[in-house]
Design an enzyme around this catalytic site. Structure first.
Site, PDB file in Angstrom:
ATOM      1  N   ASP A  67      10.428 -24.315  17.064  1.00  0.00           N
ATOM      2  CA  ASP A  67      10.499 -22.938  16.535  1.00  0.00           C
ATOM      3  C   ASP A  67      11.789 -22.680  15.757  1.00  0.00           C
ATOM      4  OD1 ASP A  67      12.033 -22.802  18.915  1.00  0.00           O
ATOM      5  OD2 ASP A  67      11.123 -20.930  19.614  1.00  0.00           O
ATOM      6  N   SER A 104      12.224  -8.000  42.380  1.00  0.00           N
ATOM      7  CA  SER A 104      12.176  -9.445  42.656  1.00  0.00           C
ATOM      8  C   SER A 104      13.489  -9.913  43.269  1.00  0.00           C
ATOM      9  CB  SER A 104      11.930 -10.241  41.376  1.00  0.00           C
ATOM     10  OG  SER A 104      11.032  -9.577  40.545  1.00  0.00           O
ATOM     11  N   ASP A 137       9.005 -17.610  22.441  1.00  0.00           N
ATOM     12  CA  ASP A 137       8.701 -17.008  23.747  1.00  0.00           C
ATOM     13  C   ASP A 137       8.418 -15.520  23.618  1.00  0.00           C
ATOM     14  OD1 ASP A 137       9.376 -19.525  24.503  1.00  0.00           O
ATOM     15  OD2 ASP A 137      11.289 -18.987  25.421  1.00  0.00           O
TER      16      ASP A 137
HETATM   17  C1  GLA Z   1      12.880 -22.152  25.014  1.00  0.00           C
HETATM   18  C2  GLA Z   1      13.224 -21.227  23.852  1.00  0.00           C
HETATM   19  C3  GLA Z   1      12.143 -21.252  22.765  1.00  0.00           C
HETATM   20  C4  GLA Z   1      11.795 -22.685  22.365  1.00  0.00           C
HETATM   21  C5  GLA Z   1      11.575 -23.560  23.600  1.00  0.00           C
HETATM   22  C6  GLA Z   1      11.416 -25.016  23.233  1.00  0.00           C
HETATM   23  O1  GLA Z   1      11.746 -21.690  25.690  1.00  0.00           O
HETATM   24  O2  GLA Z   1      13.395 -19.906  24.307  1.00  0.00           O
HETATM   25  O3  GLA Z   1      12.556 -20.495  21.654  1.00  0.00           O
HETATM   26  O4  GLA Z   1      12.779 -23.219  21.529  1.00  0.00           O
HETATM   27  O5  GLA Z   1      12.629 -23.455  24.535  1.00  0.00           O
HETATM   28  O6  GLA Z   1      10.278 -25.194  22.472  1.00  0.00           O
END
Ligand code: GLA
Length: 385
Positions: free
Chosen positions: A36, A69, A171
């Site tokens: 990403d 949590s 994410d």
């Molecule tokens: C983490 C980061 C994402 C991505 C993944 C690896 O989850 O937050 O932005 O880079 O690692 O793919």
């Protein structure tokens, strides 16, 4: 926790009722890892585990939070010049508020309750879920009118600037834009996206949890990002046609190998190969060829482990064990790395058998029980109340 219980807890902690309640899910990623922030593609999906945020304004002028949590409270002194907390979890919320405050100084006294069932440290992005649930709740409460994409970008900026992890956009995008029954093919350069139906009929998606918390991840993550930038700079100065990593061929890389050095070369080689793997994997999905798709997942694991070096002994053990099981169509470490989960596509009805084959060996080797999360692909960030 049920909504009624959460409302009651909110009332106990803050002596009022929430005006808005939101939920935002964790995510899986089928293929396209560490691509990403390298202007590549990713293929994530939102899952059924979610973080809920309950919110109401207060008159104290400070931001008060309670995490069900963690069973911890946190309160800021005033709401300008927000300072990071050692507790960590408040920082995802504070980071989002800081981003919003750049445009909306109106945010001062706020009460927030957070709760949820996204496993923390398992690589399914509980942090992005929290950021997205928070930004969505504030956007609803104040009627700011931000689009989903703007909220995703603020959530990512919160993590980059306030938390200090230079994560890409995957994410937060997956958490916000998730859609039940679909994976998202996201072009992380143009931010164009497409939903691909993911027909999990006959399959189960299982996360095999090493129980290793990815504590190394943030510093190593930022290092990987820098290594890729170094490599990319060298490629660009050698080839005028290279605008992003997508324009890079293995042959070009080979030509730059000496000036890059082995380590940076390997990082770049992984990125170039992973971009190609993802494109081919999308063709597999369109052709409904899951067997071929799964083989590419094993290929991704190998690259992440040997070239990108973000795996660990526990992840390698589980991924290798999966590869030897006929019930597993594909498996690989998922997310940033150094711990967390292996994602495995398993023939329906075979999960118990698979666990019986792997879990005791894992326990014997590492002295901890392997965790298991069965996941379903669900919807993205939403308002509940
Ligand atoms: C983490 C980061 C994402 C991505 C993944 C690896 O989850 O937050 O932005 O880079 O690692 O793919």
């Amino acid at each position: 926790m049920e909504l009624a219980q959460l409302r009651q807890l909110f009332a106990e902690k803050f002596q009022q009722q929430p005006t808005v309640v939101t939920a935002s899910p964790g995510r899986i990623n089928l293929i396209g890892e560490h691509t990403d922030y390298n202007h590549g593609f990713v293929l994530p999906a939102a899952i059924q585990f979610k973080v809920c945020v309950l919110l109401a304004p207060n008159v104290t002028g400070s931001i008060r939070m309670y995490s069900a949590s963690h069973q911890q409270s946190f309160e800021t002194i005033g709401s300008a010049h927000l300072q990071a907390s050692d507790l960590q979890w408040p920082n995802y919320i504070l980071g989002v508020i800081e981003q919003l405050q750049k445009q909306h100084p109106v945010i001062n006294g706020i009460d927030l309750l957070i709760a949820g069932d996204v496993p923390v440290g398992a690589g399914v992005s509980s942090s992005a879920a929290l950021e997205c649930a928070t930004v969505f709740a504030l956007n609803e409460h104040f009627n700011f009118g931000h689009s989903k994409l703007e909220m995703v970008q603020m959530a990512q900026a919160a993590e980059n600037e306030f938390v200090g992890v230079k994560c890409g956009i995957m994410d937060q995008f997956a958490s916000m834009f998730g859609k039940a029954g679909h994976v998202i093919k996201l072009d992380c350069d143009s931010l164009e996206y497409e939903y691909f139906p993911f027909d999990a009929a006959g399959l189960e998606i299982v996360l095999l949890d090493t129980q290793v918390k990815h504590s190394l991840a943030s510093s190593e993550y930022n290092t990987r990002r820098k290594e890729c930038e170094t490599g990319f700079g060298i490629l660009q100065s050698n080839f005028a046609s290279v605008k992003t990593f997508r324009d890079v061929t293995e042959d070009m890389l080979q030509q730059c190998k000496d000036s890059m050095g082995e380590k940076v070369y390997n990082r770049c080689l992984y990125v170039v190969q992973e971009n190609a793997r993802l494109a081919a994997a999308c063709d597999d999905l369109l052709a409904n060829n899951l067997a071929s798709f799964g083989q590419r997942m094993f290929g991704t694991h190998h690259g992440l482990s040997k070239l990108y070096e973000v795996s660990c002994a526990e992840l390698d053990f589980i991924a290798d064990a999966c590869q030897q099981q006929p019930a597993v169509i594909g498996a690989r470490m998922m997310g940033g790395g150094f711990g967390g989960c292996v994602i495995a596509l398993v023939k329906a009805g075979e999960v118990d058998h698979l666990l019986a084959a792997i879990a005791p060996a894992y326990q014997q080797q590492f002295g901890v029980a392997m965790g298991v999360h069965r996941v379903a692909i669900g919807d993205g960030t939403r308002r509940i109340v």
